[in-house]
Design a protein around this motif. Structure first.
Motif, PDB file in Angstrom:
ATOM      1  N   ASN A 182       0.838  -1.204   0.000  1.00 29.74           N
ATOM      2  CA  ASN A 182       0.000   0.000   0.000  1.00 29.74           C
ATOM      3  C   ASN A 182       0.877   1.260   0.000  1.00 29.74           C
ATOM      4  N   TYR A 183       1.886   1.230  -0.864  1.00 26.01           N
ATOM      5  CA  TYR A 183       2.776   2.376  -1.067  1.00 26.01           C
ATOM      6  C   TYR A 183       2.321   3.133  -2.317  1.00 26.01           C
ATOM      7  N   SER A 184       2.965   4.270  -2.575  1.00 28.28           N
ATOM      8  CA  SER A 184       2.576   5.040  -3.748  1.00 28.28           C
ATOM      9  C   SER A 184       3.790   5.686  -4.394  1.00 28.28           C
ATOM     10  N   VAL A 185       3.659   5.996  -5.671  1.00 28.29           N
ATOM     11  CA  VAL A 185       4.723   6.683  -6.399  1.00 28.29           C
ATOM     12  C   VAL A 185       4.216   8.064  -6.761  1.00 28.29           C
ATOM     13  N   SER A 186       5.010   9.062  -6.410  1.00 25.74           N
ATOM     14  CA  SER A 186       4.634  10.422  -6.728  1.00 25.74           C
ATOM     15  C   SER A 186       5.747  11.054  -7.550  1.00 25.74           C
ATOM     16  N   GLY A 187       5.403  12.051  -8.337  1.00 26.03           N
ATOM     17  CA  GLY A 187       6.461  12.734  -9.063  1.00 26.03           C
ATOM     18  C   GLY A 187       5.965  13.463 -10.279  1.00 26.03           C
ATOM     19  N   ILE A 188       6.916  14.145 -10.897  1.00 23.79           N
ATOM     20  CA  ILE A 188       6.637  14.926 -12.094  1.00 23.79           C
ATOM     21  C   ILE A 188       7.984  15.192 -12.748  1.00 23.79           C
ATOM     22  N   ALA A 189       7.974  15.275 -14.075  1.00 25.11           N
ATOM     23  CA  ALA A 189       9.208  15.567 -14.801  1.00 25.11           C
ATOM     24  C   ALA A 189      10.307  14.615 -14.323  1.00 25.11           C
ATOM     25  N   SER A 190      11.418  15.130 -13.837  1.00 26.45           N
ATOM     26  CA  SER A 190      12.495  14.246 -13.382  1.00 26.45           C
ATOM     27  C   SER A 190      12.580  14.184 -11.861  1.00 26.45           C
ATOM     28  N   MET A 191      11.447  14.384 -11.200  1.00 24.96           N
ATOM     29  CA  MET A 191      11.361  14.232  -9.739  1.00 24.96           C
ATOM     30  C   MET A 191      10.476  13.011  -9.438  1.00 24.96           C
ATOM     31  N   PHE A 192      10.894  12.214  -8.464  1.00 20.36           N
ATOM     32  CA  PHE A 192      10.076  11.052  -8.121  1.00 20.36           C
ATOM     33  C   PHE A 192      10.318  10.634  -6.683  1.00 20.36           C
ATOM     34  N   LYS A 193       9.381   9.846  -6.174  1.00 18.70           N
ATOM     35  CA  LYS A 193       9.525   9.329  -4.821  1.00 18.70           C
ATOM     36  C   LYS A 193       8.564   8.175  -4.606  1.00 18.70           C
ATOM     37  N   VAL A 194       9.038   7.142  -3.927  1.00 19.23           N
ATOM     38  CA  VAL A 194       8.135   6.109  -3.439  1.00 19.23           C
ATOM     39  C   VAL A 194       7.770   6.479  -2.009  1.00 19.23           C
ATOM     40  N   PHE A 195       6.497   6.739  -1.795  1.00 22.38           N
ATOM     41  CA  PHE A 195       6.020   7.026  -0.436  1.00 22.38           C
ATOM     42  C   PHE A 195       5.594   5.728   0.225  1.00 22.38           C
ATOM     43  N   PHE A 196       6.013   5.550   1.450  1.00 18.52           N
ATOM     44  CA  PHE A 196       5.628   4.371   2.211  1.00 18.52           C
ATOM     45  C   PHE A 196       4.271   4.628   2.856  1.00 18.52           C
ATOM     46  N   GLY A 197       3.287   4.788   2.006  1.00 18.31           N
ATOM     47  CA  GLY A 197       1.924   5.091   2.426  1.00 18.31           C
ATOM     48  C   GLY A 197       1.154   5.558   1.210  1.00 18.31           C
ATOM     49  N   ALA A 198      -0.089   5.992   1.436  1.00 19.37           N
ATOM     50  CA  ALA A 198      -0.925   6.458   0.329  1.00 19.37           C
ATOM     51  C   ALA A 198      -0.341   7.734  -0.263  1.00 19.37           C
ATOM     52  N   LYS A 199      -0.695   8.011  -1.502  1.00 19.32           N
ATOM     53  CA  LYS A 199      -0.173   9.189  -2.196  1.00 19.32           C
ATOM     54  C   LYS A 199      -0.600  10.462  -1.463  1.00 19.32           C
ATOM     55  N   PRO A 200       0.368  11.266  -1.009  1.00 21.86           N
ATOM     56  CA  PRO A 200       0.018  12.433  -0.192  1.00 21.86           C
ATOM     57  C   PRO A 200      -0.475  13.613  -1.028  1.00 21.86           C
ATOM     58  N   LYS A 201      -1.362  14.353  -0.412  1.00 20.75           N
ATOM     59  CA  LYS A 201      -1.942  15.548  -1.020  1.00 20.75           C
ATOM     60  C   LYS A 201      -1.329  16.796  -0.372  1.00 20.75           C
ATOM     61  N   ASN A 202      -0.839  16.592   0.851  1.00 21.16           N
ATOM     62  CA  ASN A 202      -0.229  17.700   1.577  1.00 21.16           C
ATOM     63  C   ASN A 202       0.664  17.162   2.700  1.00 21.16           C
ATOM     64  N   TYR A 203       1.200  18.081   3.473  1.00 21.85           N
ATOM     65  CA  TYR A 203       2.161  17.773   4.525  1.00 21.85           C
ATOM     66  C   TYR A 203       1.610  16.805   5.571  1.00 21.85           C
ATOM     67  N   GLN A 204       0.362  17.016   5.994  1.00 24.52           N
ATOM     68  CA  GLN A 204      -0.229  16.134   7.007  1.00 24.52           C
ATOM     69  C   GLN A 204      -0.277  14.685   6.508  1.00 24.52           C
ATOM     70  N   ASP A 205      -0.548  14.508   5.223  1.00 27.69           N
ATOM     71  CA  ASP A 205      -0.569  13.162   4.642  1.00 27.69           C
ATOM     72  C   ASP A 205       0.820  12.529   4.681  1.00 27.69           C
ATOM     73  N   VAL A 206       1.832  13.337   4.343  1.00 26.50           N
ATOM     74  CA  VAL A 206       3.200  12.794   4.304  1.00 26.50           C
ATOM     75  C   VAL A 206       3.610  12.276   5.678  1.00 26.50           C
ATOM     76  N   LEU A 207       3.156  12.962   6.700  1.00 25.16           N
ATOM     77  CA  LEU A 207       3.533  12.567   8.060  1.00 25.16           C
ATOM     78  C   LEU A 207       3.016  11.173   8.427  1.00 25.16           C
ATOM     79  N   LYS A 208       1.996  10.714   7.687  1.00 28.78           N
ATOM     80  CA  LYS A 208       1.433   9.386   7.980  1.00 28.78           C
ATOM     81  C   LYS A 208       2.275   8.255   7.374  1.00 28.78           C
ATOM     82  N   CYS A 209       3.237   8.590   6.510  1.00 29.18           N
ATOM     83  CA  CYS A 209       4.049   7.545   5.875  1.00 29.18           C
ATOM     84  C   CYS A 209       4.976   6.900   6.906  1.00 29.18           C
ATOM     85  N   ASP A 210       5.422   5.679   6.574  1.00 32.05           N
ATOM     86  CA  ASP A 210       6.220   4.897   7.514  1.00 32.05           C
ATOM     87  C   ASP A 210       7.712   5.270   7.381  1.00 32.05           C
TER      88      ASP A 210
END
Ligand SMILES: *Cc1c(COP(=O)(O)O)cnc(C)c1O
Length: 420
Positions: free
Chosen positions: A344-372
């Motif tokens: 239940n991870y997600s891939v976020s990014g654009i152009a030549s920026m990317f990241k695998v988030f260890f959690g659902a795809k974040p919409k904002n800072y509070q979401d990112v804080l929920k990642c493992d």
């Protein structure tokens, strides 16, 4: 793989430099590797280990390390000396190029870092409007100066408090916060404070807790909101400038801010910052106006020469088309790996920026804080052992460079498969 020499160096460094490092994010736990050289997509450490680098100095090295064209430009400048304290043709030439790519910039000033750029831009916004408050986005990072060290990326969770000791609460009382991608909250905040509000400052793509992308229409609505309320809009494009497109996120999304800050890529890997905008605003900067700003190293010749070289090369090669396509391919492959594994991870990014988030795809800072975070750190170390250097935090963007090869990407995807 051994890191014995790096470990010893770090033990010594900790007795001489706080935390053993020159910037906090470099203090990889339990100890960082010490780089001795970089070339193309790879960097090599003290113990002779080599890594494919997706950190790329946190953004500037868009052509990879030790790029021969940039190097040549720097050496050619070195032959003529490297600091004069007088105007040079170089600054006129680079200013003209940047302004050509960013129609929202009619004038600009060179400084030495992104931090100085946002600090000066905010002072200017306040000087121009005669108002003190500004709005920043939660998790937005604009360098390490007092007014912006509130919920600035991964460090902070405390509401409305400075992220750092040593910053009087009085210095951040004009700093208002709002979540990314939430127009209603921002609208209420802007409308309530409009009489005292100088500017909204934001990363159009949140790069320091992400990448987190703006939802469709969000930036356009922020532009409309700020205009209607007589508040300046500052895009901090220190990461996205020359990364998403030659004209940055403002070109990519077609949104025109009043002011812009640039840094990182635009110095070709040497220290630089830029702030600019409409000429009626910029004319307020000393010596043409009453807003003071100055710097011994501002417009440093080698940074300018390197900047000119990198911009000309990117333009000539139409680099973003190829590089962004490489990013698309990589993100797609990463998404497939995650889906195959049923994570239940997600891939976020654009152009030549990317990241695998260890959690659902974040919409904002509070979401990112929920990642493992802990799981991410363990994964980071496994990747390192596989010869892949990712930024050591769940909250930092990964970057691709023009120097990354098919073979690099294949090896990288194998490592993701194995280590996820
Ligand atoms: C890196 C960064 C800064 C600060 O730039 P420095 O050159 O490190 O001072 C400011 N804003 C953003 C968006 C950044 O990513």
């Amino acid at each position: 793989m051994t890191l014995e020499k790096s470990k010893q160096m770090y033990e010594k460094a900790k007795t001489l430099i706080p935390g053993g490092v020159s910037s906090p994010v470099r203090a990889i736990k339990p100890y960082p590797f010490y780089t001795v050289s970089g070339n193309g997509s790879k960097i090599r450490d003290l113990d002779g280990n080599e890594y494919i680098d997706y950190c790329l100095a946190y953004g500037p090295e868009i052509l990879g390390h030790n790029n021969p064209i940039i190097k040549k430009a720097i050496i050619s400048q070195l032959d003529k000396g490297w600091l004069y304290g007088t105007p040079t043709e170089l600054e006129v030439s680079l200013a003209e190029k940047i302004i050509g790519y960013y129609p929202s910039l009619e004038m600009l000033r060179f400084v030495s870092t992104g931090t100085e750029a946002t600090m000066s831009a905010l002072r200017l916004a306040r000087g121009y409007t005669g108002k003190n408050k500004f709005v920043k986005i939660e998790g937005g990072f604009h360098g390490a100066h007092d007014a912006v060290l509130v919920k600035a990326g991964s460090g902070a969770t405390t509401l409305g408090k400075p992220d750092s000791r040593g910053i009087p609460a009085d210095f951040t009382k004009y700093t208002l916060q709002t979540p990314f991608n939430e127009l209603e909250t921002m609208t209420a905040l802007v409308e309530k404070n409009r009489e005292e509000l100088a500017a909204v400052i934001m990363e159009p793509v949140q790069g320091n807790v992400g990448p987190i992308l703006p939802e469709p229409g969000y930036l356009q609505e922020v532009r409309k909101l700020t205009k209607e309320n007589d508040v300046l809009l500052i895009f901090d494009e220190v990461i996205t400038g020359f990364r998403l497109a030659m004209g940055g996120a403002q070109e990519y999304y077609g949104v025109v801010p009043d002011m812009t800050t640039l840094g990182k890529i635009v110095g070709g890997g040497l220290p630089i910052g830029v702030f600019g905008g409409r000429s009626d605003i910029m004319e307020m900067v000393a010596p043409s106006g009453p807003v003071y700003q100055a710097g011994t190293f501002s417009g440093s010749p080698c940074s300018l020469a390197a900047g000119i070289a990198v911009l000309d090369y990117m333009k000539k090669e139409a680099l973003h088309r190829k590089l962004n396509a490489k990013g698309d391919t990589l993100r797609k492959a990463l998404s497939e790996i995650i889906a195959d594994k049923g994570l239940n991870y997600s891939v976020s990014g654009i152009a030549s920026m990317f990241k695998v988030f260890f959690g659902a795809k974040p919409k904002n800072y509070q979401d990112v804080l929920k990642c493992d975070k802990e799981a991410y750190l363990a994964f980071f170390h496994k990747m390192l052992a596989s010869g892949i250097f990712l930024p050591p935090s769940q909250f930092e963007t990964n970057f691709l460079s023009a120097a990354h090869t098919e073979e690099d990407l294949e090896k990288t995807l194998e490592a993701y498969k194995e280590n996820l």
